[in-house]
Design an enzyme around this catalytic site. Structure first.
Site, PDB file in Angstrom:
ATOM      1  N   CYS A   1       6.767  -6.774   7.276  1.00  0.00           N
ATOM      2  CA  CYS A   1       7.934  -6.240   7.972  1.00  0.00           C
ATOM      3  C   CYS A   1       8.283  -7.210   9.096  1.00  0.00           C
ATOM      4  O   CYS A   1       7.412  -7.878   9.642  1.00  0.00           O
ATOM      5  CB  CYS A   1       7.587  -4.874   8.565  1.00  0.00           C
TER       6      CYS A   1
ATOM      7  N   CYS B   1       3.843   8.311   0.149  1.00  0.00           N
ATOM      8  CA  CYS B   1       4.468   7.414   1.104  1.00  0.00           C
ATOM      9  C   CYS B   1       4.519   6.028   0.464  1.00  0.00           C
ATOM     10  O   CYS B   1       3.505   5.515   0.002  1.00  0.00           O
ATOM     11  CB  CYS B   1       3.618   7.400   2.373  1.00  0.00           C
TER      12      CYS B   1
ATOM     13  N   CYS C   1       7.458  -4.107  15.785  1.00  0.00           N
ATOM     14  CA  CYS C   1       7.030  -3.010  16.671  1.00  0.00           C
ATOM     15  C   CYS C   1       5.588  -3.246  17.133  1.00  0.00           C
ATOM     16  O   CYS C   1       4.719  -3.590  16.335  1.00  0.00           O
ATOM     17  CB  CYS C   1       7.145  -1.671  15.955  1.00  0.00           C
TER      18      CYS C   1
ATOM     19  N   GLU D   1       0.804  -1.210   0.000  1.00  0.00           N
ATOM     20  CA  GLU D   1       0.000   0.000   0.000  1.00  0.00           C
ATOM     21  C   GLU D   1       0.839   1.263   0.000  1.00  0.00           C
ATOM     22  O   GLU D   1       2.020   1.248   0.341  1.00  0.00           O
ATOM     23  CB  GLU D   1      -0.937  -0.002   1.199  1.00  0.00           C
TER      24      GLU D   1
ATOM     25  N   CYS E   1       2.476  -1.318  15.443  1.00  0.00           N
ATOM     26  CA  CYS E   1       2.451  -1.174  13.991  1.00  0.00           C
ATOM     27  C   CYS E   1       1.748  -2.341  13.297  1.00  0.00           C
ATOM     28  O   CYS E   1       2.048  -3.503  13.572  1.00  0.00           O
ATOM     29  CB  CYS E   1       3.874  -1.031  13.462  1.00  0.00           C
TER      30      CYS E   1
ATOM     31  N   CYS F   1       0.474   2.950   8.663  1.00  0.00           N
ATOM     32  CA  CYS F   1       1.260   1.806   8.194  1.00  0.00           C
ATOM     33  C   CYS F   1       0.571   0.451   8.199  1.00  0.00           C
ATOM     34  O   CYS F   1       0.279  -0.084   9.258  1.00  0.00           O
ATOM     35  CB  CYS F   1       2.447   1.632   9.131  1.00  0.00           C
TER      36      CYS F   1
HETATM   37  N1  SAH Z   1      10.282   0.751   9.389  1.00  0.00           N
HETATM   38  C1  SAH Z   1      10.487   2.167   9.264  1.00  0.00           C
HETATM   39  C2  SAH Z   1       9.510   2.765   8.310  1.00  0.00           C
HETATM   40  C3  SAH Z   1       8.075   2.817   8.790  1.00  0.00           C
HETATM   41  S1  SAH Z   1       7.740   4.490   8.876  1.00  0.00           S
HETATM   42  C4  SAH Z   1      10.436   2.802  10.636  1.00  0.00           C
HETATM   43  O1  SAH Z   1      10.163   2.105  11.586  1.00  0.00           O
HETATM   44  O2  SAH Z   1      10.736   3.980  10.759  1.00  0.00           O
HETATM   45  C5  SAH Z   1       6.318   4.649   9.667  1.00  0.00           C
HETATM   46  C6  SAH Z   1       6.362   5.477  10.919  1.00  0.00           C
HETATM   47  O3  SAH Z   1       5.078   5.375  11.525  1.00  0.00           O
HETATM   48  C7  SAH Z   1       7.357   4.950  11.927  1.00  0.00           C
HETATM   49  O4  SAH Z   1       7.862   6.001  12.693  1.00  0.00           O
HETATM   50  C8  SAH Z   1       6.475   4.042  12.766  1.00  0.00           C
HETATM   51  O5  SAH Z   1       7.047   3.799  14.018  1.00  0.00           O
HETATM   52  C9  SAH Z   1       5.200   4.836  12.820  1.00  0.00           C
HETATM   53  N2  SAH Z   1       3.989   4.075  13.118  1.00  0.00           N
HETATM   54  C10 SAH Z   1       3.742   2.768  12.903  1.00  0.00           C
HETATM   55  N3  SAH Z   1       2.510   2.443  13.331  1.00  0.00           N
HETATM   56  C11 SAH Z   1       1.954   3.577  13.802  1.00  0.00           C
HETATM   57  C12 SAH Z   1       0.702   3.892  14.387  1.00  0.00           C
HETATM   58  N4  SAH Z   1      -0.234   2.961  14.555  1.00  0.00           N
HETATM   59  N5  SAH Z   1       0.492   5.172  14.766  1.00  0.00           N
HETATM   60  C13 SAH Z   1       1.427   6.129  14.581  1.00  0.00           C
HETATM   61  N6  SAH Z   1       2.616   5.891  14.050  1.00  0.00           N
HETATM   62  C14 SAH Z   1       2.898   4.624  13.675  1.00  0.00           C
END
Ligand code: SAH
Length: 346
Positions: free
Chosen positions: A108, A101, A112, A88, A115, A334
């Site tokens: 992944c 984006c 986390c 996506e 996420c 994400c």
């Molecule tokens: N793997 C990379 C790229 C993902 S970027 C990274 O971790 O940075 C996406 C950003 O959105 C990251 O900062 C991630 O931590 C954040 N993110 C993921 N899920 C989220 C959510 N439910 N709410 C807010 N931010 C989120």
């Protein structure tokens, strides 16, 4: 799955075209056509060359399967890859342009806790040309051209950890910034990493001075380990050192993502500790209220807490902004759309 022609640089295309007994200028035609989001079968090249390429390469490696429009104008795309995998992307409209984006992996493996992208683990890496294909397809659908792009800015903040797919991501960035193609300036590109320290250092030497963004989300290693498994491997101190090195090599200030999670990292003590941690560093903090994910029981803070957190940072001299959450009505965060789509299909 056949190979992806969009993986190739202009130089590699030239070699390919010459070895097929064609004239060198065909390489430029192919490169431009692909960057415009054309299918192989649509390229304005001789029939024989097209047929020859189609034996080895996918006609259209990245297809837009569905487009969702949010009330705030944000568009979310579901792309289908040649092997049927879904990824996506999002296009957000700002005063200064349109930011897309992109995803860098199918799924992944960073794990986390907040996420949605990581719920099913990593399925596979995207190739350089597949990542580029996301942008070329959206630019075309939005009536953009190479000269007048509909996609002006790119952020690698979709599903996947860019530095867990290092070689393909660097290759993609070289083609994205190449003259004669979409020619996006590195200044208009942001790459977000969960903090893979060796790759952050290595990337500082690639001569692609983009906006390096690190997902911090905590002020101590102990707290960070609660939501981000990668924190077991690298400490915050190591991340800060790698950021300083990036600044030294590129002259670019770096950015920290900090998602505000209720009862986890959003109290005043956290704001104060974050300010102390970052004081005097050439960085910026992007705050965002966590987007709740159905499969996880973590919640974002309310707007008032977020504003107070922001104020606490700026009052201490830290450059920070609170990002608006966009497209939340269409699964903007994400991996949310893909997760929803897959569970609907099952
Ligand atoms: N793997 C990379 C790229 C993902 S970027 C990274 O971790 O940075 C996406 C950003 O959105 C990251 O900062 C991630 O931590 C954040 N993110 C993921 N899920 C989220 C959510 N439910 N709410 C807010 N931010 C989120």
């Amino acid at each position: 799955m056949k190979a992806v022609l969009q993986d190739l640089s202009l130089e590699e295309l030239s070699a390919l075209v010459l070895s097929a007994g064609e004239k060198a200028f065909r390489a430029k035609q192919i490169f431009e056509g692909l960057m415009q989001g054309k299918k192989l079968s649509e390229l304005p090249i001789p029939y024989d060359l097209r047929a020859h390429l189609l034996e080895t390469y996918e006609d259209e490696p990245v297809k837009i399967k569905e487009t969702f429009l949010s009330k705030d104008g944000t568009k979310k795309y579901l792309f289908e890859l040649s092997d049927g995998n879904l990824i996506e992307g999002v296009l957000m409209h700002y005063d200064y342009g349109n930011t897309q984006c992109v995803s860098t992996q199918v799924g992944c493996r960073m794990g986390c806790k907040f996420c949605a992208s990581t719920l099913g683990g990593r399925v596979r890496d995207l190739t350089a040309g597949e990542i580029l294909g996301e942008i070329a397809a959206v630019n075309r659908q939005e009536w953009g051209t190479l000269k007048e792009r509909a996609v002006t800015n790119v952020v690698l903040m979709g599903s996947g950890e860019p530095f867990d797919n290092y070689a393909n991501v660097v290759k993609f960035l070289r083609n994205l910034t190449a003259e004669g193609g979409l020619h996006v300036s590195a200044r208009n590109i942001s790459l977000s990493t969960s903090g893979l320290v060796p790759e952050m250092r290595r990337f500082a030497g690639e001569n692609i001075p983009l906006n390096l963004t690190v997902s911090l989300h905590a002020v101590t290693d102990e707290e960070r380990r609660r939501t981000m498994p990668i924190a077991n491997k690298y400490t915050i101190a190591e991340i800060l050192d790698a950021c300083a090195y990036y600044f030294e090599k590129t002259g670019r200030r770096y950015i920290f993502e900090y998602s505000l999670i209720e009862g986890e990292n959003a109290d005043m003590v956290h704001a104060e500790a974050l300010a102390t941690l970052l004081k005097g560093r050439p960085c910026h903090v992007n705050l965002i209220r966590l987007n709740p994910v159905r499969e996880r029981n973590l919640k974002g803070t309310d707007e008032r807490t977020a504003q107070a957190f922001l104020k606490a940072l700026t009052a201490r001299g830290i450059s920070a902004t609170l990002r608006r959450s966009m497209g939340s009505d269409i699964g903007g965060a994400c991996g949310q759309l893909r997760a929803k789509y897959i569970s609907k299909e099952e």
